[in-house]
Design an enzyme around this catalytic site. Structure first.
Site, mmCIF file in Angstrom:
data_model
loop_
_atom_site.group_PDB
_atom_site.id
_atom_site.type_symbol
_atom_site.label_atom_id
_atom_site.label_comp_id
_atom_site.label_asym_id
_atom_site.label_seq_id
_atom_site.Cartn_x
_atom_site.Cartn_y
_atom_site.Cartn_z
ATOM 1 N N GLU A 55 0.828 -1.201 0.000
ATOM 2 C CA GLU A 55 0.000 0.000 0.000
ATOM 3 C C GLU A 55 0.865 1.255 0.000
ATOM 4 O O GLU A 55 1.905 1.305 0.643
ATOM 5 C CB GLU A 55 -0.919 -0.013 1.231
ATOM 6 C CG GLU A 55 -1.743 -1.294 1.270
ATOM 7 C CD GLU A 55 -2.779 -1.329 2.382
ATOM 8 O OE1 GLU A 55 -3.028 -0.287 3.016
ATOM 9 O OE2 GLU A 55 -3.343 -2.411 2.602
ATOM 10 N N CYS A 80 5.622 -3.732 16.796
ATOM 11 C CA CYS A 80 5.150 -2.652 17.681
ATOM 12 C C CYS A 80 3.687 -2.918 18.049
ATOM 13 O O CYS A 80 2.872 -3.287 17.196
ATOM 14 C CB CYS A 80 5.318 -1.292 17.016
ATOM 15 S SG CYS A 80 7.039 -0.965 16.590
ATOM 16 N N CYS A 315 -1.631 6.837 9.193
ATOM 17 C CA CYS A 315 -0.457 6.227 9.816
ATOM 18 C C CYS A 315 -0.880 5.046 10.665
ATOM 19 O O CYS A 315 -1.764 5.157 11.504
ATOM 20 C CB CYS A 315 0.225 7.204 10.762
ATOM 21 S SG CYS A 315 1.071 8.510 9.955
HETATM 22 N N1 SAH Z 1 8.712 1.268 10.495
HETATM 23 C C1 SAH Z 1 9.069 2.629 10.396
HETATM 24 C C2 SAH Z 1 8.376 3.276 9.249
HETATM 25 C C3 SAH Z 1 6.853 3.206 9.328
HETATM 26 S S1 SAH Z 1 6.343 4.767 9.782
HETATM 27 C C4 SAH Z 1 8.792 3.350 11.695
HETATM 28 O O1 SAH Z 1 8.120 2.779 12.542
HETATM 29 O O2 SAH Z 1 9.293 4.448 11.850
HETATM 30 C C5 SAH Z 1 4.866 4.482 10.571
HETATM 31 C C6 SAH Z 1 4.697 5.603 11.573
HETATM 32 O O3 SAH Z 1 3.346 5.561 12.030
HETATM 33 C C7 SAH Z 1 5.586 5.405 12.795
HETATM 34 O O4 SAH Z 1 6.072 6.650 13.238
HETATM 35 C C8 SAH Z 1 4.630 4.808 13.812
HETATM 36 O O5 SAH Z 1 5.015 5.104 15.136
HETATM 37 C C9 SAH Z 1 3.342 5.460 13.439
HETATM 38 N N2 SAH Z 1 2.173 4.664 13.771
HETATM 39 C C10 SAH Z 1 2.047 3.331 13.746
HETATM 40 N N3 SAH Z 1 0.790 2.971 14.105
HETATM 41 C C11 SAH Z 1 0.128 4.119 14.339
HETATM 42 C C12 SAH Z 1 -1.226 4.405 14.697
HETATM 43 N N4 SAH Z 1 -2.112 3.443 14.857
HETATM 44 N N5 SAH Z 1 -1.577 5.708 14.852
HETATM 45 C C13 SAH Z 1 -0.669 6.696 14.631
HETATM 46 N N6 SAH Z 1 0.602 6.481 14.274
HETATM 47 C C14 SAH Z 1 0.988 5.203 14.131
HETATM 48 FE FE1 SF4 Z 2 6.735 -0.662 14.282
HETATM 49 FE FE2 SF4 Z 2 7.051 0.877 12.105
HETATM 50 FE FE3 SF4 Z 2 6.963 -1.776 11.880
HETATM 51 FE FE4 SF4 Z 2 4.733 -0.474 12.517
HETATM 52 S S1 SF4 Z 2 5.858 -0.314 10.599
HETATM 53 S S2 SF4 Z 2 5.524 -2.376 13.469
HETATM 54 S S3 SF4 Z 2 5.575 1.201 13.749
HETATM 55 S S4 SF4 Z 2 8.513 -0.603 12.983
#
Ligand code: SAH
Ligand code: SF4
Length: 331
Positions: A55, A80, A315
């Site tokens: 996506e 996460c 996000c």
């Molecule tokens: N894996 C990398 C890149 C993905 S970015 C990283 O984690 O940085 C995805 C972003 O969205 C991250 O900053 C994460 O903390 C945030 N995120 C993930 N789940 C979310 C949610 N349910 N609501 C708001 N932000 C979220």
């Molecule tokens: Fe964590 Fe980023 Fe992976 Fe989501 S996409 S599980 S926020 S590392």
């Protein structure tokens, strides 16, 4: 930019055939395109040749520019606790071609829709003129867990003979794979970095983000301090606000202090709830007072609302809900 060898009619017919056999263009059919009724965000679900779909989200910003959020993996193994992508059963690393192709498809769709910005430098015509102004690796996956493909994709996206995108308008976001950062900065010194910090104590961060057990906050902070030559590179802390978990005034004060130590800007995003989520978003008053407290403590902060919430494009909402809707599954 033309990707189909057969359309490159300045090459001989036999050479075009050989190139098509040796290097077939990546095939990423658009399985679904959804446009938000509220903010114009446009989510594309693209098939990959090996099965699972990926996506990407095109977001029109208030400035009139377009930011595209791209994925580096299908699913994510970082686990996460607040992220829908982590819950996907399908996992795959994308190739550099599949990462770049997300931008190519967006360019083609925007060009076809007539969404080409005026006064394009260099007088580009066609799809390239419709390339997004900003690119953020904030879609599905952890970019530094698929670093080789991501570094190659960055090279293609920033090469003047490729997409010619400015590295200063590209951001790679990481949950904190510290050991990969020096190589990223060496290969792409101007690309902006974002660290998804999300908690200001190891105790809370460990619960939310398993990576914190291997790379605690102090270790990542030291890595950021040790990175060579910032130049114009920007550093941001991403901070998803989770009600009652990381939204206290003490959190805000610690966050401001940490951000100041490494000259980072804070992007705070109230948690986007998804089906099955274990967290809530704080109420508006809590979000506002959190931001005020960061500001009062000398931190620089923006409050962001994720775009495309009505189409599951915000996000943390990218979860491959269409992963079985068209692409062939591997046997
Ligand atoms: N894996 C990398 C890149 C993905 S970015 C990283 O984690 O940085 C995805 C972003 O969205 C991250 O900053 C994460 O903390 C945030 N995120 C993930 N789940 C979310 C949610 N349910 N609501 C708001 N932000 C979220
Ligand atoms: Fe964590 Fe980023 Fe992976 Fe989501 S996409 S599980 S926020 S590392």
């Amino acid at each position: 930019m033309e990707r189909d060898w057969q359309a490159m009619t300045d090459l001989g017919k036999e050479l075009r055939r050989q190139l098509t056999d040796a290097l077939p263009p990546p095939q990423m059919p658009v399985l679904l395109a959804a446009r938000s009724a509220t903010d114009g965000a446009h989510k594309l679900v693209l098939g990959t040749p090996h099965g699972p779909s990926v996506e990407t989200v095109i977001m029109p910003m208030a400035s009139g520019h377009v930011t595209q959020c791209i994925s580096s993996q299908v699913g994510c193994k970082m686990g996460c606790d607040f992220c829908a992508t982590a819950e996907m059963s399908t996992r795959a690393d994308l190739s550099a071609a599949e990462i770049v192709e997300q931008v190519a498809v967006a360019c083609r769709i925007r060009a076809a829709d007539g969404e080409v910005r005026g006064g394009v430098s260099g007088g580009e015509q066609g799809p390239l003129a419709a390339r997004p102004h900003n690119l953020v690796f904030m879609g599905m996956g952890e970019p530094l867990d698929n670093h080789r493909a991501v570094f190659d994709a960055l090279s293609i996206l920033t090469d003047p003979k490729g997409y010619g995108s400015s590295p200063r308008r590209i951001t790679v976001s990481t949950s904190g794979l510290a050991r990969r950062l020096p190589a990223l900065v060496e290969a792409h010194p101007q690309v902006n970095l974002a660290w998804s910090l999300t908690a200001t104590t190891d105790e809370v961060r460990e619960r939310l983000m398993p990576i914190n057990r291997g790379v605690p906050i102090a270790k990542m902070m030291q890595t950021l301090r040790d990175l060579p030559g910032r130049g114009g590179r920007k550093l941001t802390f991403e901070y998803a606000l989770l009600a009652g978990v990381n939204d206290s005034k003490e959190d805000a004060r610690r966050l401001a202090k940490m951000a100041n130590e490494v000259d980072a800007h804070v992007n705070a995003i109230p948690f986007n709830v998804y089906p099955g989520a274990r967290y809530q978003r704080p109420d508006k008053a809590t979000v506002a007072s959190f931001a005020r407290e960061v500001d009062r403590s000398g931190g620089s902060i923006s409050l962001r609302e994720s775009k495309g919430q009505d189409i599951g494009a915000a996000c943390g909402q990218l979860a491959g809900s269409h992963e079985t809707s068209g692409a062939p599954k591997p046997a």
